[in-house]
Design an enzyme around this catalytic site. Structure first.
Site, mmCIF file in Angstrom:
data_model
loop_
_atom_site.group_PDB
_atom_site.id
_atom_site.type_symbol
_atom_site.label_atom_id
_atom_site.label_comp_id
_atom_site.label_asym_id
_atom_site.label_seq_id
_atom_site.Cartn_x
_atom_site.Cartn_y
_atom_site.Cartn_z
ATOM 1 N N ASP A 184 8.959 2.639 1.404
ATOM 2 C CA ASP A 184 8.069 3.295 1.907
ATOM 3 C C ASP A 184 7.842 3.207 3.435
ATOM 4 O O ASP A 184 7.353 2.042 3.786
ATOM 5 C CB ASP A 184 6.586 2.869 1.136
ATOM 6 C CG ASP A 184 5.211 3.900 1.662
ATOM 7 O OD1 ASP A 184 5.429 4.205 2.830
ATOM 8 O OD2 ASP A 184 4.317 3.280 0.988
ATOM 9 N N PHE A 211 0.853 -1.262 -0.135
ATOM 10 C CA PHE A 211 0.051 -0.114 -0.109
ATOM 11 C C PHE A 211 0.706 1.193 0.106
ATOM 12 O O PHE A 211 1.807 1.457 0.571
ATOM 13 C CB PHE A 211 -0.874 0.214 1.217
ATOM 14 C CG PHE A 211 -1.696 1.068 1.180
ATOM 15 C CD1 PHE A 211 -3.008 1.044 0.527
ATOM 16 C CD2 PHE A 211 -1.725 2.195 1.882
ATOM 17 C CE1 PHE A 211 -3.894 2.411 0.378
ATOM 18 C CE2 PHE A 211 -2.530 3.355 1.858
ATOM 19 C CZ PHE A 211 -3.739 3.477 1.153
ATOM 20 N N LYS A 246 2.804 9.770 8.313
ATOM 21 C CA LYS A 246 2.075 9.457 9.707
ATOM 22 C C LYS A 246 2.768 9.812 10.844
ATOM 23 O O LYS A 246 2.417 10.850 11.161
ATOM 24 C CB LYS A 246 2.104 8.184 9.395
ATOM 25 C CG LYS A 246 0.899 7.327 8.500
ATOM 26 C CD LYS A 246 0.539 6.175 8.661
ATOM 27 C CE LYS A 246 -0.966 5.721 7.851
ATOM 28 N NZ LYS A 246 -0.570 4.837 6.648
HETATM 29 C C1 LIG Z 1 -0.885 5.157 5.181
HETATM 30 C C2 LIG Z 1 0.053 4.936 4.233
HETATM 31 C C3 LIG Z 1 0.184 5.626 2.971
HETATM 32 C C4 LIG Z 1 -0.772 6.864 2.626
HETATM 33 O O1 LIG Z 1 -0.415 7.761 3.345
HETATM 34 P P1 LIG Z 1 -1.495 9.023 3.359
HETATM 35 O O2 LIG Z 1 -1.006 10.052 4.231
HETATM 36 O O3 LIG Z 1 -2.817 8.416 3.570
HETATM 37 O O4 LIG Z 1 -1.429 9.585 1.758
HETATM 38 C C5 LIG Z 1 1.331 5.451 2.068
HETATM 39 N N1 LIG Z 1 2.065 4.219 2.493
HETATM 40 C C6 LIG Z 1 2.042 3.457 3.487
HETATM 41 C C7 LIG Z 1 2.876 2.436 3.850
HETATM 42 C C8 LIG Z 1 0.648 3.807 4.493
HETATM 43 O O5 LIG Z 1 0.757 3.010 5.701
#
Ligand SMILES: *Cc1c(COP(=O)(O)O)cnc(C)c1O
Length: 401
Positions: free
Chosen positions: A221, A136, A250
């Protein structure tokens, strides 16, 4: 005006289906709703509120900067952005920082940088991006297409091209796709939304080696894993590999929206003046709060405390499982913990979440069969104990229903 859950259905786009509960106040790892019912927070705003609610250091930074200067745009830089960037650079492999407002935007910047670097240095053919099934990376069209769940990217017309997906923890599946035309391999150093799946060290080293062999960038990521979540400042630090780009969001703002992409000077040079940008990226207020969150988390006490809390929560879940036999697996790292339901409860993670809310506990799911726990990194030990007791009541309510 009556502000209640019914108002959501009347005025909000129906892309979410929030709980009936509307929280109005939080302090540490406790939250209160409109009816003054109290909850213990094992969700942390989906792994965002790394210091709980209204941490005094964050409130102080917000107030101080809030009375000084909020926003300038990137026509001028500002002190909080420069300070936070310097701290990120000093604490990681990276030498350069690009600020965004969210995880998806940080990833968008990473992917655009990778494509631009490949075009500049190798030409048009080197454009393939490889990511992993169940990964994700956010919800912009580029990031959701790179993410490994077609269900999230289908239904919006033609997608950004030359993006392929391999199997996480399966090096052969990556080897089958990668070539000298691969520009980047993007992955989470622990799959979060995809079900709390840790990589093996061999897999990570193998990905690094394949990227080196084919001159492809390795993009981590770290939007969910970064800023202490796994007990390391960044998860790559515990995996024995150094990526070329990491993204962070986050926990970086502790609840204030901010994201960042971190990379080397050599790669950063390809994002020349005018190639990319954001109105709010590097916003002074966001960076001031981010700096306070970063300073507070990046201490041995907090990071060691994450590992201590991991053990307590996992032991508590094991004890609950010994009584009720609902989990097939309890896994994850630091305070990114998953409990996968047994065959008998497949697909019912949301039922556990709802039962927990009834007992005064906020938890999360990761897919339909994994319960996810991402509390504050500094959650008091007595809140953990009471939260686990409430979780046991929720489990009992489901098992005995
Ligand atoms: C939450 C998340 C995202 C997306 O972040 P947003 O602030 O919602 O755009 C991308 N990558 C990972 C691994 C995530 O957990």
């Amino acid at each position: 005006m009556t502000v209640n859950r019914a108002l959501f259905d009347s005025v909000m786009v129906p892309n979410y289906s929030p709980s009936q509960v509307i929280p109005v106040k939080g302090m540490g790892s406790r939250v209160w709703d409109q009816n003054d019912k109290e909850y213990i927070d094992f969700a942390g705003g989906i792994a965002v509120n790394c210091l709980g609610h209204c941490h005094p250091n964050l409130v102080a930074a917000l107030k101080e900067q809030g009375e000084k200067l909020w926003h300038l745009s990137n026509v001028m830089t500002n002190e909080p952005a420069l300070r936070l960037a310097e701290k990120l650079v000093n604490a990681t492999f990276a030498e350069k920082v690009y600020f965004a407002n969210s995880g998806a935007e940080a990833n968008e910047a990473a992917l655009k940088l990778a494509r631009r670097w490949a075009l500049d240095t190798h030409g048009e053919k080197k454009s393939q991006i490889i990511a992993f099934n169940k990964g994700f990376h956010g919800r912009t069209f580029f990031t959701v297409t790179v993410g490994g769940q077609a269900a999230y990217s289908d239904g919006f017309g033609p997608k950004p091209g030359n993006i392929d997906h391999a199997e996480y923890n399966d090096l052969a599946s990556l080897e089958a796709l990668i070539s000298d035309n691969t520009c980047a391999v993007m992955l989470e150093p622990l799959q979060g939304e995809g079900g709390i799946v840790s990589p093996t060290k061999e897999f990570m080293q193998g990905v690094r080696d394949l990227c080196d062999k084919h001159n492809a960038l390795m993009i981590f990521d770290e939007v969910q894993t970064g800023v202490g979540r796994t007990g390391e400042l960044y998860a790559y630090m515990g995996l024995g590999v150094t990526p070329d780009i990491i993204t962070t969001a986050k926990a970086l703002g502790g609840g204030f929206p901010i994201g960042a992409m971190l990379t080397t000077t050599e790669l950063a040079a390809h994002l020349k003046i005018g190639t990319h940008g954001s109105t709010y990226g590097g916003n002074a207020l966001a960076c001031a709060v981010g700096e306070a969150a970063f300073d507070t988390v990046n201490t041995p006490e907090v990071l060691n405390g994450v590992k201590q809390r991991e053990v307590i929560i996992k032991d508590g879940l094991k004890a609950i499982n010994a009584k009720y036999n609902v989990f097939a697996d309890i896994r994850g790292q630091g305070l990114l913990i998953g409990a996968e339901l047994t065959e008998a409860y497949q697909g019912r993670a949301k039922d556990f979440l709802n039962a927990a809310v009834d007992q005064g506990l906020m938890i999360l799911v990761a897919g339909v069969s994994v319960i996810r726990f991402t509390p504050s990194l500094v959650i008091p030990l007595e809140d953990i104990e009471q939260g686990l007791a409430r979780f046991e009541s929720a489990v009992a309510a489901i098992v005995n229903a």
